[in-house]
Scaffold this active site. Structure first.
Site, short mmCIF file in Angstrom:
data_model
loop_
_atom_site.label_atom_id
_atom_site.label_comp_id
_atom_site.label_asym_id
_atom_site.label_seq_id
_atom_site.Cartn_x
_atom_site.Cartn_y
_atom_site.Cartn_z
N ASN A 93 1.05 -1.12 0.08
CA ASN A 93 -0.05 0.06 -0.01
C ASN A 93 0.91 1.22 -0.01
O ASN A 93 1.37 1.48 1.17
CB ASN A 93 -0.95 -0.04 1.25
CG ASN A 93 -1.69 1.18 1.43
OD1 ASN A 93 -1.87 2.07 0.36
ND2 ASN A 93 -2.45 1.23 2.71
N LYS A 147 0.25 4.29 -0.29
CA LYS A 147 -0.39 5.30 0.29
C LYS A 147 -0.34 6.58 -0.59
O LYS A 147 -0.27 6.49 -1.75
CB LYS A 147 0.01 5.74 1.86
CG LYS A 147 -0.05 4.54 2.60
CD LYS A 147 0.19 4.55 4.06
CE LYS A 147 -0.11 3.25 4.74
NZ LYS A 147 -0.01 3.31 6.28
N HIS A 207 -9.55 1.42 5.01
CA HIS A 207 -8.45 1.65 5.92
C HIS A 207 -8.38 2.47 6.81
O HIS A 207 -9.12 3.52 6.80
CB HIS A 207 -7.15 2.27 4.85
CG HIS A 207 -5.88 1.85 5.27
ND1 HIS A 207 -5.56 3.09 6.33
CD2 HIS A 207 -4.82 1.13 5.10
CE1 HIS A 207 -4.09 2.91 6.35
NE2 HIS A 207 -3.55 1.44 5.84
N GLU A 234 -6.50 4.84 8.01
CA GLU A 234 -6.52 6.10 7.55
C GLU A 234 -7.63 6.90 6.94
O GLU A 234 -8.14 8.29 7.08
CB GLU A 234 -5.19 6.36 6.56
CG GLU A 234 -3.85 6.19 7.44
CD GLU A 234 -2.75 5.70 6.86
OE1 GLU A 234 -2.81 5.74 5.45
OE2 GLU A 234 -1.93 5.00 7.45
N GLU A 263 -5.20 -4.70 10.76
CA GLU A 263 -4.09 -3.68 11.01
C GLU A 263 -4.48 -2.97 12.24
O GLU A 263 -5.19 -2.14 12.25
CB GLU A 263 -4.19 -2.75 9.70
CG GLU A 263 -4.01 -3.34 8.31
CD GLU A 263 -3.29 -2.19 7.60
OE1 GLU A 263 -2.41 -2.37 6.98
OE2 GLU A 263 -3.97 -1.11 7.46
N GLY A 317 2.70 2.52 10.57
CA GLY A 317 3.63 3.82 10.33
C GLY A 317 4.22 4.02 11.80
O GLY A 317 5.02 5.04 11.78
N SER A 350 3.80 -1.91 10.34
CA SER A 350 5.16 -1.82 10.44
C SER A 350 5.93 -3.43 10.11
O SER A 350 6.48 -3.70 10.72
CB SER A 350 5.50 -1.41 11.84
OG SER A 350 5.12 -0.14 12.29
P1 13P Z 1 3.17 0.74 7.64
O1 13P Z 1 3.54 -0.46 7.07
O2 13P Z 1 4.00 1.72 7.07
O3 13P Z 1 3.04 0.43 9.09
O4 13P Z 1 1.76 0.91 7.05
C1 13P Z 1 0.70 -0.26 7.23
C2 13P Z 1 -0.51 0.17 6.44
O5 13P Z 1 -1.25 1.06 6.73
C3 13P Z 1 -0.69 -0.68 5.38
O6 13P Z 1 -2.02 -0.51 4.96
#
Ligand code: 13P
Length: 254
Positions: A9, A11, A99, A101, A171, A177, A216
């Site tokens: 992903n 982003k 997601h 976010e 997640e 992150g 992560s």
């Molecule tokens: P990270 O791997 O940067 O923690 O992000 C995870 C994520 O949100 C994947 O959709």
């Protein structure tokens, strides 16, 4: 048998030109045998999907294409939104839905996620439905309640035959992150709980549905996650932006 699935992903990173380079670099680092063991998907921003589709087709790559979001209506006066049918025409095979976010920054609800899952399935693509608890929810011991509610609403109205096509991504929000990954034991326990919930609600779909861990993930912790029998792969954010590290995650056994 459920095939392993590693999804990058990206982003809000990568122009369409950077995307072409990243897809090509990833492909140089993977062998045909890797694709036998693992399905590999990247989800660049909308603006790069067409370029990614072209490089994948022209170079005959076995990398799959995913989108990060979708709107559930077919078309209409929805300024700034993108319909599932538009994504399907770009050979998009997967769409990330719900997601954290999107939920936290853009106010998306479980009911929104449910409509999006339906629209994606309608166009023969695979939704990747994201669920997960906040740190406060984990500390309060309500991880399972949170995840169960997100799944029950997110998958509401679907028959078992549709649910088995969905990918679920667990997640935990506190692990996204942050560099703080869930332990493989903790992640495995929640994923096993999710499979049990699917079994209770949709019976045989539980054996087929693929469940990913995200938060992560990196080349150093992926093997521990994949050793858990109910974890079928990973949804990878930051580490998926570097083709070397994404390739190492794909080759988690080596
Ligand atoms: P990270 O791997 O940067 O923690 O992000 C995870 C994520 O949100 C994947 O959709």
């Amino acid at each position: 048998m459920r095939k392993n699935l590693i999804v990058g992903n990206w982003k809000m990173h990568a122009t369409h030109l950077e995307t072409i380079q990243m897809v090509q670099k990833l492909s140089y680092r993977l062998e045909p045998s890797d694709y036998e063991r693992v399905e590999v998907v990247v989800c660049p921003p909308f603006t790069a999907l067409r370029s990614a589709q072209t490089v994948i087709e022209v170079d005959h790559l076995r990398i799959g294409l995913g989108a990060q979001n979708v709107f559930w209506e077919e078309e209409g006066a929805y300024t700034g939104e993108v319909a599932a049918g538009m994504l399907a025409k770009l050979a998009v095979a997967y769409v990330i839905v719900g997601h954290s976010e999107r939920r936290q920054l853009f106010g998306e609800s479980d009911a929104d996620a449910n409509r999006k899952v339906g629209a994606v399935l309608e166009h023969d693509m695979t939704p990747i439905l994201c669920v997960g608890e906040t740190e406060a929810e984990r500390e309060a011991g309500s991880t399972e309640d949170k995840v169960a509610a997100q799944l029950r609403v997110g998958l509401q109205g679907l028959q078992a035959g549709a649910v088995e096509k969905v990918v679920i991504a667990y997640e935990p929000i506190w692990a996204i992150g942050t560099g703080r990954t869930a332990s493989a034991d903790d992640a495995g326990a929640v994923v096993t709980f999710i499979r049990g919930l699917v079994a209770d609600e949709w019976g045989p779909a539980a054996e087929a549905v693929r469940i990913l861990y995200g938060g992560s993930v990196n080349p150093g912790n992926i093997a521990g996650m994949m050793a858990k029998p109910d974890i079928d792969g990973a949804l990878v954010g930051g580490a998926s932006l570097d083709p070397d590290s994404l390739a190492s995650i794909v080759r988690f056994w080596s």
